[in-house]
Design a protein around this motif. Structure first.
Motif, PDB file in Angstrom:
ATOM      1  N   LYS A  53       0.841  -1.204   0.000  1.00 25.68           N
ATOM      2  CA  LYS A  53       0.000   0.000   0.000  1.00 25.68           C
ATOM      3  C   LYS A  53       0.876   1.254   0.000  1.00 25.68           C
ATOM      4  N   GLN A  54       1.959   1.240   0.780  1.00 24.18           N
ATOM      5  CA  GLN A  54       2.880   2.382   0.825  1.00 24.18           C
ATOM      6  C   GLN A  54       3.581   2.606  -0.516  1.00 24.18           C
ATOM      7  N   ARG A  55       3.780   1.540  -1.267  1.00 24.25           N
ATOM      8  CA  ARG A  55       4.509   1.618  -2.527  1.00 24.25           C
ATOM      9  C   ARG A  55       3.573   1.543  -3.734  1.00 24.25           C
ATOM     10  N   ALA A  56       2.326   1.871  -3.551  1.00 19.14           N
ATOM     11  CA  ALA A  56       1.327   1.714  -4.613  1.00 19.14           C
ATOM     12  C   ALA A  56       1.698   2.449  -5.896  1.00 19.14           C
ATOM     13  N   ASP A  57       2.437   3.528  -5.788  1.00 19.79           N
ATOM     14  CA  ASP A  57       2.776   4.319  -6.969  1.00 19.79           C
ATOM     15  C   ASP A  57       4.166   3.991  -7.519  1.00 19.79           C
ATOM     16  N   GLN A  58       4.779   2.913  -7.055  1.00 20.00           N
ATOM     17  CA  GLN A  58       6.121   2.535  -7.485  1.00 20.00           C
ATOM     18  C   GLN A  58       6.132   1.141  -8.106  1.00 20.00           C
ATOM     19  N   LYS A  59       7.118   0.903  -8.974  1.00 15.98           N
ATOM     20  CA  LYS A  59       7.354  -0.466  -9.450  1.00 15.98           C
ATOM     21  C   LYS A  59       7.947  -1.234  -8.279  1.00 15.98           C
ATOM     22  N   THR A  60       7.290  -2.322  -7.916  1.00 19.41           N
ATOM     23  CA  THR A  60       7.703  -3.059  -6.725  1.00 19.41           C
ATOM     24  C   THR A  60       7.814  -4.537  -7.026  1.00 19.41           C
ATOM     25  N   CYS A  61       8.734  -5.168  -6.319  1.00 20.89           N
ATOM     26  CA  CYS A  61       8.938  -6.610  -6.398  1.00 20.89           C
ATOM     27  C   CYS A  61       9.015  -7.156  -4.976  1.00 20.89           C
ATOM     28  N   ILE A  62       8.353  -8.271  -4.750  1.00 23.19           N
ATOM     29  CA  ILE A  62       8.452  -8.987  -3.472  1.00 23.19           C
ATOM     30  C   ILE A  62       9.433 -10.134  -3.675  1.00 23.19           C
ATOM     31  N   LEU A  63      10.375 -10.278  -2.750  1.00 21.92           N
ATOM     32  CA  LEU A  63      11.333 -11.386  -2.784  1.00 21.92           C
ATOM     33  C   LEU A  63      11.227 -12.161  -1.485  1.00 21.92           C
ATOM     34  N   ILE A  64      10.812 -13.419  -1.574  1.00 23.47           N
ATOM     35  CA  ILE A  64      10.859 -14.310  -0.411  1.00 23.47           C
ATOM     36  C   ILE A  64      12.193 -15.029  -0.505  1.00 23.47           C
ATOM     37  N   ASP A  65      13.057 -14.794   0.487  1.00 28.48           N
ATOM     38  CA  ASP A  65      14.437 -15.237   0.336  1.00 28.48           C
ATOM     39  C   ASP A  65      14.647 -16.730   0.491  1.00 28.48           C
ATOM     40  N   SER A  66      13.719 -17.440   1.086  1.00 27.78           N
ATOM     41  CA  SER A  66      13.899 -18.883   1.063  1.00 27.78           C
ATOM     42  C   SER A  66      12.643 -19.631   1.495  1.00 27.78           C
ATOM     43  N   VAL A  67      11.979 -20.177   0.505  1.00 29.09           N
ATOM     44  CA  VAL A  67      10.849 -21.067   0.780  1.00 29.09           C
ATOM     45  C   VAL A  67      11.375 -22.297   1.520  1.00 29.09           C
TER      46      VAL A  67
ATOM     47  N   SER B 273       4.634 -28.232   4.630  1.00 29.20           N
ATOM     48  CA  SER B 273       4.566 -27.965   3.189  1.00 29.20           C
ATOM     49  C   SER B 273       3.193 -27.444   2.792  1.00 29.20           C
ATOM     50  N   VAL B 274       2.145 -27.979   3.405  1.00 30.66           N
ATOM     51  CA  VAL B 274       0.780 -27.561   3.089  1.00 30.66           C
ATOM     52  C   VAL B 274       0.586 -26.090   3.423  1.00 30.66           C
ATOM     53  N   ASN B 275       1.035 -25.656   4.609  1.00 29.75           N
ATOM     54  CA  ASN B 275       0.866 -24.251   4.993  1.00 29.75           C
ATOM     55  C   ASN B 275       1.714 -23.324   4.131  1.00 29.75           C
TER      56      ASN B 275
ATOM     57  N   LEU C  86      13.259 -29.161  -1.782  1.00 26.60           N
ATOM     58  CA  LEU C  86      11.815 -29.211  -1.545  1.00 26.60           C
ATOM     59  C   LEU C  86      11.281 -30.585  -1.901  1.00 26.60           C
ATOM     60  N   ASP C  87      10.247 -30.996  -1.183  1.00 22.85           N
ATOM     61  CA  ASP C  87       9.648 -32.274  -1.549  1.00 22.85           C
ATOM     62  C   ASP C  87       8.950 -32.120  -2.900  1.00 22.85           C
ATOM     63  N   PRO C  88       8.806 -33.217  -3.646  1.00 21.24           N
ATOM     64  CA  PRO C  88       8.265 -33.118  -5.011  1.00 21.24           C
ATOM     65  C   PRO C  88       6.882 -32.482  -5.108  1.00 21.24           C
TER      66      PRO C  88
ATOM     67  N   LEU D 103       5.494 -30.140  -3.057  1.00 27.97           N
ATOM     68  CA  LEU D 103       5.622 -28.697  -2.857  1.00 27.97           C
ATOM     69  C   LEU D 103       6.271 -28.064  -4.085  1.00 27.97           C
ATOM     70  N   MET D 104       7.277 -28.707  -4.645  1.00 27.03           N
ATOM     71  CA  MET D 104       7.941 -28.177  -5.843  1.00 27.03           C
ATOM     72  C   MET D 104       6.942 -28.078  -6.998  1.00 27.03           C
ATOM     73  N   THR D 105       6.116 -29.065  -7.169  1.00 25.78           N
ATOM     74  CA  THR D 105       5.097 -29.036  -8.225  1.00 25.78           C
ATOM     75  C   THR D 105       4.126 -27.885  -7.996  1.00 25.78           C
ATOM     76  N   GLN D 106       3.680 -27.707  -6.762  1.00 28.89           N
ATOM     77  CA  GLN D 106       2.749 -26.624  -6.464  1.00 28.89           C
ATOM     78  C   GLN D 106       3.392 -25.264  -6.703  1.00 28.89           C
ATOM     79  N   LEU D 107       4.628 -25.066  -6.248  1.00 26.57           N
ATOM     80  CA  LEU D 107       5.312 -23.791  -6.456  1.00 26.57           C
ATOM     81  C   LEU D 107       5.498 -23.508  -7.943  1.00 26.57           C
ATOM     82  N   THR D 108       5.832 -24.531  -8.687  1.00 28.69           N
ATOM     83  CA  THR D 108       6.002 -24.375 -10.137  1.00 28.69           C
ATOM     84  C   THR D 108       4.681 -23.975 -10.784  1.00 28.69           C
ATOM     85  N   THR D 109       3.588 -24.524 -10.281  1.00 30.66           N
ATOM     86  CA  THR D 109       2.261 -24.182 -10.797  1.00 30.66           C
ATOM     87  C   THR D 109       1.911 -22.725 -10.484  1.00 30.66           C
TER      88      THR D 109
END
Length: 185
Positions: free
Chosen positions: A111-125, A134-136, A164-166, A168-174
């Motif tokens: 919301k604070q960056r609504a007017d900017q180009k923004t990227c979210i980076l999760i540093d390690s699933v 894995s479900v959560n 990653l277990d297969p 979870l990897m399939t879900q993330l890829t999807t």
């Protein structure tokens, strides 16, 4: 270093799953942030692997403009047992399993960056697997990826290759528009 995120890719694909060797995870994190900031993106780093103070040092070493970076730090309070003093560039969450507070912090920063180009980076699933099932994790990544799509925000989810277990990897890829295997720096 090759470019992993071209402006054309970012215009077409908004959500990326990035696989990295465990030994190169921190350096590849810095490579991604370098690329994104060079393309004019502000980056919100959800760190589940390293305290934001450590990542700031890494980013400074790489010449990254820290004014372009915000952190959602899930490690520092958990490790110290208390929240550090106020930090305008960091939201501290009490532990990596607190997905509700992480989601709230993401919403507030977007919301604070609504007017900017923004990227979210999760540093390690992969690191999230220490604290969550894995479900959560899959539910959370699904929630975040759809939120980012609806807001037209780029997202990058880093994971250790072969960490990653297969299922979870399939879900993330999807959930991702594109999967990138980063080479060692």
């Amino acid at each position: 270093m090759g470019q992993y995120f071209t402006s054309e890719d970012l215009a077409e694909n908004r959500i990326f799953l990035v696989l990295s060797a465990a030994t190169a995870l921190r350096e590849n994190n810095a490579r991604i942030v370098t690329e994104m900031t060079a393309q004019g993106y502000g980056v919100i780093v959800i760190t589940t692997s390293y305290p934001c103070a450590v990542l700031r040092s890494v980013y400074t070493r790489h010449g990254i403009d820290l004014e372009q970076i915000s952190f959602i730090d899930t490690i520092t309070t958990f490790a110290l047992g208390s929240t550090p003093g106020p930090d305008p560039r960091c939201r501290y969450v009490n532990n990596p399993s607190n997905l509700t507070d992480i989601g709230i912090a993401v919403s507030e920063l977007l919301k604070q960056r609504a007017d900017q180009k923004t990227c979210i980076l999760i540093d390690s699933v992969s690191t999230m697997l220490i604290y969550l099932s894995s479900v959560n994790i899959s539910k959370f990544i699904h929630f975040v990826s759809n939120k980012l799509r609806l807001m037209d925000v780029a997202g990058i989810f880093m994971a250790v290759e072969k960490g990653l277990d297969p299922l979870l990897m399939t879900q993330l890829t999807t959930f991702a528009d594109s999967t990138i295997e980063m080479q060692d720096p």
